[in-house]
Enzyme design. Structure first.
Site, PDB file in Angstrom:
ATOM      1  N   PRO A  22      18.963 -21.246  -1.230  1.00  0.00           N
ATOM      2  CA  PRO A  22      20.084 -20.772  -0.422  1.00  0.00           C
ATOM      3  C   PRO A  22      21.401 -20.889  -1.189  1.00  0.00           C
ATOM      4  O   PRO A  22      21.586 -21.835  -1.957  1.00  0.00           O
ATOM      5  CB  PRO A  22      20.074 -21.689   0.799  1.00  0.00           C
ATOM      6  CG  PRO A  22      19.214 -22.840   0.439  1.00  0.00           C
ATOM      7  CD  PRO A  22      18.295 -22.410  -0.656  1.00  0.00           C
ATOM      8  N   ALA A  27      24.744 -24.011  -0.927  1.00  0.00           N
ATOM      9  CA  ALA A  27      24.158 -25.115  -0.171  1.00  0.00           C
ATOM     10  C   ALA A  27      23.980 -26.346  -1.051  1.00  0.00           C
ATOM     11  O   ALA A  27      23.281 -27.283  -0.682  1.00  0.00           O
ATOM     12  CB  ALA A  27      22.819 -24.691   0.431  1.00  0.00           C
ATOM     13  N   GLY A  28      24.574 -26.337  -2.228  1.00  0.00           N
ATOM     14  CA  GLY A  28      24.498 -27.519  -3.097  1.00  0.00           C
ATOM     15  C   GLY A  28      23.172 -27.652  -3.815  1.00  0.00           C
ATOM     16  O   GLY A  28      22.861 -28.707  -4.370  1.00  0.00           O
ATOM     17  N   LEU A  29      22.375 -26.583  -3.809  1.00  0.00           N
ATOM     18  CA  LEU A  29      21.065 -26.659  -4.474  1.00  0.00           C
ATOM     19  C   LEU A  29      21.067 -25.935  -5.821  1.00  0.00           C
ATOM     20  O   LEU A  29      20.013 -25.657  -6.388  1.00  0.00           O
ATOM     21  CB  LEU A  29      19.969 -26.100  -3.565  1.00  0.00           C
ATOM     22  CG  LEU A  29      19.612 -26.996  -2.381  1.00  0.00           C
ATOM     23  CD1 LEU A  29      18.638 -26.308  -1.445  1.00  0.00           C
ATOM     24  CD2 LEU A  29      19.022 -28.323  -2.829  1.00  0.00           C
ATOM     25  N   GLY A  30      22.246 -25.651  -6.302  1.00  0.00           N
ATOM     26  CA  GLY A  30      22.357 -25.109  -7.664  1.00  0.00           C
ATOM     27  C   GLY A  30      21.919 -23.665  -7.787  1.00  0.00           C
ATOM     28  O   GLY A  30      21.451 -23.253  -8.851  1.00  0.00           O
ATOM     29  N   SER A  31      22.090 -22.867  -6.705  1.00  0.00           N
ATOM     30  CA  SER A  31      21.595 -21.482  -6.771  1.00  0.00           C
ATOM     31  C   SER A  31      22.270 -20.693  -7.891  1.00  0.00           C
ATOM     32  O   SER A  31      21.606 -19.976  -8.638  1.00  0.00           O
ATOM     33  CB  SER A  31      21.760 -20.774  -5.431  1.00  0.00           C
ATOM     34  OG  SER A  31      23.115 -20.634  -5.110  1.00  0.00           O
ATOM     35  N   SER A  32      23.580 -20.821  -8.027  1.00  0.00           N
ATOM     36  CA  SER A  32      24.264 -20.009  -9.040  1.00  0.00           C
ATOM     37  C   SER A  32      23.789 -20.387 -10.438  1.00  0.00           C
ATOM     38  O   SER A  32      23.505 -19.518 -11.268  1.00  0.00           O
ATOM     39  CB  SER A  32      25.784 -20.140  -8.915  1.00  0.00           C
ATOM     40  OG  SER A  32      26.185 -21.477  -9.080  1.00  0.00           O
ATOM     41  N   ALA A  33      23.657 -21.681 -10.690  1.00  0.00           N
ATOM     42  CA  ALA A  33      23.210 -22.116 -12.025  1.00  0.00           C
ATOM     43  C   ALA A  33      21.779 -21.662 -12.292  1.00  0.00           C
ATOM     44  O   ALA A  33      21.448 -21.206 -13.390  1.00  0.00           O
ATOM     45  CB  ALA A  33      23.303 -23.636 -12.140  1.00  0.00           C
ATOM     46  N   ASP A  92      24.825 -29.005 -12.879  1.00  0.00           N
ATOM     47  CA  ASP A  92      23.888 -28.034 -12.288  1.00  0.00           C
ATOM     48  C   ASP A  92      23.111 -27.274 -13.360  1.00  0.00           C
ATOM     49  O   ASP A  92      21.876 -27.250 -13.358  1.00  0.00           O
ATOM     50  CB  ASP A  92      24.637 -27.011 -11.425  1.00  0.00           C
ATOM     51  CG  ASP A  92      25.055 -27.567 -10.085  1.00  0.00           C
ATOM     52  OD1 ASP A  92      25.148 -28.793  -9.966  1.00  0.00           O
ATOM     53  OD2 ASP A  92      25.302 -26.771  -9.161  1.00  0.00           O
TER      54      ASP A  92
END
Ligand code: PMV
Length: 335
Positions: A118, A121-127, A169
């Site tokens: 997601p 959400a702090g789960l590193g999606s962009s990285a 990230d």
């Protein structure tokens, strides 16, 4: 669209589509040390294999010579030439980083990108998306670059998203292993001396890391002595947390996570929903719980006794978590 089955219009004759490269990259979560890491303190971060970014590169015979087109339906891009995107579009910058490292494509290429991570959400999606795209494209062009190089290329894209990111990230997802991280240093692998079950609860409250990082910076500018003392205290907890992980001491790690949360709260980056979900995790028997990542919303992370995981998951949901993921650290990382 799935990456394992090349897209083929229904009813069209079977046409072999040569896949030049295909990669999967996990998400990440920060275990301890966020915010202080921006000021030179260490942080612990772990990959989350339950979510991922995927990228696949195929020839695109319909394209112009040397062209790269993007197929990323989740961000409404369908067969869009990269050169038509704004110069600061993160996917365009990621492609430019890859081509800078591997050279121009000898024939037109299509890069398909998708993610189950997601966003925001702090789960590193962009990285993870940047790392997946850069790794797939450079690999398709014949360069198998090591994770530190891929990470450095993805960091250039991260700067667009976050301004002054610490790099935790891109490093964690590029190496895809638990790491001890300090800004400007190569990551050190984390020794894991036991089994640690972690629940990640998404509050669903949208949060901007850029904003909370700016908020902490304002506080630091007002009160450098007080903030730096807190950053150092977080750094000490991170060192102790690293030892607890190596010793397999879940109870000790949980206690340190609780303390880390209090310090983050004192930096002004918590949120009423984060507080509620952290409290619910502890009430339901977690060894420790804290906000994770930028804060102001986003995620919490709870370290839980395995036999209580199901009950704690429900408690998180009752307290307002809209999604919960489980990730387990073992002496050998579980994929
Ligand atoms: O919100 P996340 O998970 O991307 O983490 C941000 C971590 C910070 O320490 C707050 C910022 C950074 O660049 O390290």
């Amino acid at each position: 669209m799935t990456l394992s089955e090349p897209h083929r219009p229904k009813g069209s004759p079977m046409r072999e589509e040569k896949v030049l490269a295909q990669v999967r990259v996990p998400g990440k979560v920060i275990l301890m040390g966020e915010h202080a890491v921006v000021y030179g303190q260490p942080a612990l971060a772990i990959p989350v294999f339950g979510v991922e970014a995927r990228a696949e590169v195929v020839p695109f015979p319909a394209g112009q010579p040397g062209e790269v087109v993007l197929d990323a339906p989740q961000v409404e891009l369908r067969n869009v030439p990269v050169s038509s995107l704004p110069a600061t579009h993160p996917l365009r910058v990621a492609v430019a980083q890859a081509l800078g490292a591997a050279g121009p494509p000898p024939f037109p290429l299509k890069v398909r990108v998708e993610a189950t991570i997601p966003m925001a959400a702090g789960l590193g999606s962009s990285a993870a998306v940047s790392v997946a795209l850069i790794r797939a494209l450079t690999r398709a062009l014949g360069k198998d670059l090591p994770p530190e190089v891929i990470s450095a290329l993805a960091y250039e894209v991260e700067k667009i998203h976050h301004g002054t990111p610490s790099g935790v990230d891109n490093t964690t997802v590029a190496f895809a292993r638990p790491g001890y991280f300090r800004k400007g240093h190569p990551p050190e692998p984390l020794e894991v001396g036991g089994t640690f079950v972690l629940l990640i609860g998404d509050t669903g409250v949208p949060a901007s890391t850029k904003d909370t990082v700016a908020r902490v910076r304002e506080g630091w500018l007002r009160d450098k002595t007080g903030y730096e003392a807190r950053f150092r205290a977080i750094g000490t907890l991170v060192e102790q947390g690293r030892r607890a992980l190596a010793q397999g001491s879940a109870q000790e790690l949980g206690r340190l996570m609780d303390e880390n949360h209090e310090l983050l709260r004192s930096l002004g980056v918590s949120h009423p929903v984060l507080e509620r979900v952290v409290f619910a995790a502890r009430e339901a028997g977690a060894w420790g719980a804290k906000l994770s990542g930028g804060g102001g919303g986003g995620n919490i992370i709870a370290l839980v006794p395995p036999e209580k995981a199901a009950g704690i998951r429900q408690a998180l949901q009752r307290a307002g978590a809209v999604r919960v993921w489980t990730t387990t650290l073992r002496p050998q990382v579980e994929k």
